[in-house]
Design a protein around this motif. Structure first.
Motif: not given
Lengths: 482, 252
Positions: A273-290
């Motif tokens: 998933w998109y991790p956000g930019d170099k400053e930490g802006k944006g990106g996916i919160y990947n909260f998953v139950t498996k």
């Protein structure tokens, strides 16, 4: 790594390469969550009554729950009324009957992602279910698999076509109220993949789902259910990407696996998933139950994950080892670069006799990344002769990152045998200089050292994807060594 | 081949090399001897481009280039190879993979095609014999769990594969028993050629019984205090470094 002589400049040019947006007309529901929205989703999917009831029950439970605070991750509160819970490409409200009916724009999107959906162009030996935002847009090789009795289809289709199986197994491993995100998912999940492998059948190809978030402000809530009947075998792989956006987006999935007597399920994830930019802006919160349940004797569930994407990863693929002699495995590589945070690990619950679990976790931290391994091994009183082996290794690149390990062990049976090994190391200047002195450039040296560190996990991945995973690590580490 | 003039360098602010002058021509074998702390390994490190060594003066020409301007990997690709005193372990990376990556990095630099796994294996199998190692050696992780002797033989194997123009052996004899020493020396002697030069750094003259140098230099307190032929090494063995130390002090 055949690219061992790539120059730093080439690598530096490669950033997140899946960040494009597909321009396609979307059908969405208004942002926000209410019983009304859930009814709307259920109606859109033409679900039977039991599904709606199930969703509403989960929703009511969710309302009484609070966000888990125990994980070692930090982010501002999520406004759940600001998320769009259903987004689908407009052209296909009912889902296309065949690949010919799929919007060419969508086919192009998947092609761009390296996932050709035309069967003749597809990766040999891999059947794909393509999930775009809230819906599955195509599933390949269905007929070929169907001839063997294997069901591989979108979750929506399974609800319509195989309601008895869905009703029997949905929520049987991860109950609706399991945790905050699982409850949310149960209320609003929109699609995902469904796999059923009948008794004694060895699935002849890799099954794979490719998840793509495209719409803005939407969340992706998919549900995957895999059932392996007695003596069957299936290997399943999921991949995921998303456009680059400045806002964070939520991905809260639930995966349930059930393995009956002598069955084996191998589940691999390459999460990008998109991790956000170099400053930490944006990106996916990947909260998953498996979670998987080794229901039968001698059954086996093996999780392999390569987690390189997402701004925040929160997931603990686990195994409930209920059948005697059943085996649970967890192999993980989690990489955090820039401002990524990962709190990931596994839960192994030993219930049956002579159950065995293996945990191999490799955490890599670079930039300001924070990487936490959190794992629980529980051996219940009836689990005579249970065995666990855990190995947690952390690799640090640079001065500003962190690695944390939280192993929880609960043993209620005196015959259990547990082994735990842990290590933390830094990529040494000495190692890099040694490689440099043999003509190997620094970036290549880092890739080589990191790949060596991850070798035990990569060798668990299906061949085609092991190579992908290595490349992904190289790209994800780009710029981490000055 | 190599021309060092008035080379000065320091480590962590402390001056170690205080003006080294040395010329190595193609095909020559130079031995650098000296007591502990005299600057021998620093000289090797500076020539290979170790970051923690700061060059404070002087110049180094290597094959008509300013060596000190080149990054460590560029020096390596230009044919300068350092056999490490303490070869570094890289867990999980197989020796064969590492060797192939190194050779292909060099080949690419030289405009030659990269070798594939099959071609490489054929090449490396031949070289293994010269250092008396079996093929299991290739599958093990780079230097991990290797004995002292195996690590040094691995360095010589790399030398044989990478065919450097200038090989620097940094106390390759340290920690070796006599059998391993002979294997290492045979490996080096087999590589001697009119185009290839060696800088053999050692504390003991014993190695020079097997790798016979054309020139011997004695390094003390960051300077070459005496140069001579092979007989200088023998004289040192007889009299120890103390003899020269006294002489240098008197001379100064």
């Amino acid at each position: 790594m055949t690219t061992s002589t790539q120059t730093i400049e080439q690598l530096a040019g490669k950033e997140y390469q899946y960040g494009f947006v597909t321009d396609i007309e979307q059908e969405t529901v208004p942002p926000g969550l209410s019983e009304e929205v859930i009814r709307l989703i259920s109606a859109k999917k033409q679900e039977p009554e039991f599904m709606l009831e199930w969703r509403l029950k989960a929703y009511r439970h969710w309302l009484s729950m609070t966000t888990p605070e125990w994980a070692n991750v930090h982010y501002p509160p999520i406004d759940y009324q600001n998320i769009v819970y259903y987004a689908a490409p407009k052209s296909k409200a009912d889902g296309p009957k065949s690949l010919d009916e799929v919007d060419p724009e969508l086919l192009r999107t998947y092609e761009k992602l390296g996932i050709p959906l035309q069967e003749r162009a597809a990766l040999a030996g891999v059947a794909v279910d393509a999930v775009f935002d809230s819906v599955s847009v195509a599933t390949t090789f269905k007929d070929k698999l169907g001839a063997m009795g294997i069901i591989f289809c979108s979750f929506s289709e399974a609800v319509r076509e195989h309601p008895e199986l869905v009703r029997k197994y949905l929520g049987s491993v991860v109950p609706t109220g399991d945790n905050f995100y699982a409850a949310l998912n149960s209320a609003v999940f929109t699609d995902g993949s469904f796999v059923y492998v009948p008794k004694g059948v060895r699935c002849p190809m890799e099954l794979s789902t490719y998840f793509r978030i495209n719409a803005k402000n939407s969340g992706q809530f998919e549900r995957t259910l895999i059932i392996a009947e007695a003596g069957s075998y299936v290997s399943y792989l999921e991949g995921c990407t998303a456009p680059m956006r400045d806002e964070n987006q939520l991905h809260a999935a639930v995966v349930e696996l059930i393995a009956h007597d002598d069955a084996t399920i191998k589940y691999s994830t390459v999460q990008n998933w998109y991790p956000g930019d170099k400053e930490g802006k944006g990106g996916i919160y990947n909260f998953v139950t498996k979670r998987g349940r080794c229901e039968g004797r001698n059954s086996k569930i093996s999780w392999t994950q390569v987690e390189t994407g997402s701004a925040i990863t929160w997931k603990y693929p686990g195994c409930i080892l209920k059948g005697d002699n059943s085996v649970g495995e967890f192999y993980s590589v989690a990489l955090t670069n820039n401002y990524q945070q990962a709190d990931t690990g596994t839960k192994m619950i030993h219930i049956g006799k002579n159950t065995k679990s293996t945990i191999v976790s490799k955490g890599i931290s670079a930039g300001h990344g924070q990487n936490t391994y959190r794992g629980a091994v529980k051996i219940l009183s009836g689990a005579d002769g249970a065995r666990n082996y855990s190995q947690c290794d952390s690799l640090l690149i640079g001065e500003d990152c962190g690695a944390h390990t939280f192993p929880y062990i609960d043993v209620q049976n005196p015959t259990a045998r547990m082994e735990h090994e842990a290590s933390t190391s830094k990529i040494g200047e000495d190692q890099i200089f040694y490689c440099n002195q043999r003509g190997i450039a620094t970036e290549d040296a880092v890739s080589m050292i990191v790949n060596g560190f991850c070798k035990e996990v990569f060798r668990e991945l299906p061949m085609e994807f092991a190579v992908e995973a290595q490349k992904l690590l190289e790209v994800s580490l780009e710029g981490s060594v000055g | 081949m190599l021309e060092i003039t008035s080379l000065q360098a320091r480590v962590e602010g402390k001056a170690i090399l205080k003006g080294i002058d040395l010329t190595v021509r193609p095909g020559e074998v130079h031995a650098i001897m000296g007591p502990n702390g005299s600057g021998k390994s620093t000289l090797a490190g500076v020539l290979a481009g170790r970051e923690e060594y700061e060059v404070t003066g002087g110049a180094v020409r290597y094959l008509a280039q300013d060596l000190l301007e080149l990054a460590p990997e560029e020096r390596a690709r230009a044919g300068l190879l350092l056999a490490f005193q303490y070869p570094v372990e890289i867990p999980g990376v197989s020796n064969v993979y590492f060797l192939k990556a190194a050779l292909n990095a060099l080949r690419k630099h030289r405009g030659e095609g990269e070798l594939d796994a099959v071609e490489f294996l054929a090449l490396v199998r031949g070289q293994l014999k010269t250092v008396q190692m079996d093929e299991s050696f290739l599958r093990r992780s780079v230097n991990e769990g290797f004995s002292g002797g195996e690590k040094k033989r691995n360095e010589i194997l790399q030398m044989a594969l990478l065919e450097p123009r200038l090989a620097i052996l940094d106390e390759t004899d340290s920690g070796l028993d006599i059998d391993a020493l002979k294997i290492v020396a045979d490996g080096v002697n087999g590589l001697r050629s009119p185009e290839r030069s060696f800088l053999v750094i050692t504390h003991y003259q014993r190695l020079l019984d097997y790798i016979v140098p054309d020139f011997v230099h004695v390094l003390m307190n960051g300077r070459i205090v005496r140069s001579g032929g092979r007989e200088l090494a023998l004289e040192l063995e007889e009299k120890g470094y103390g003899w020269l130390e006294a002489e240098v002090t008197v001379g100064a």
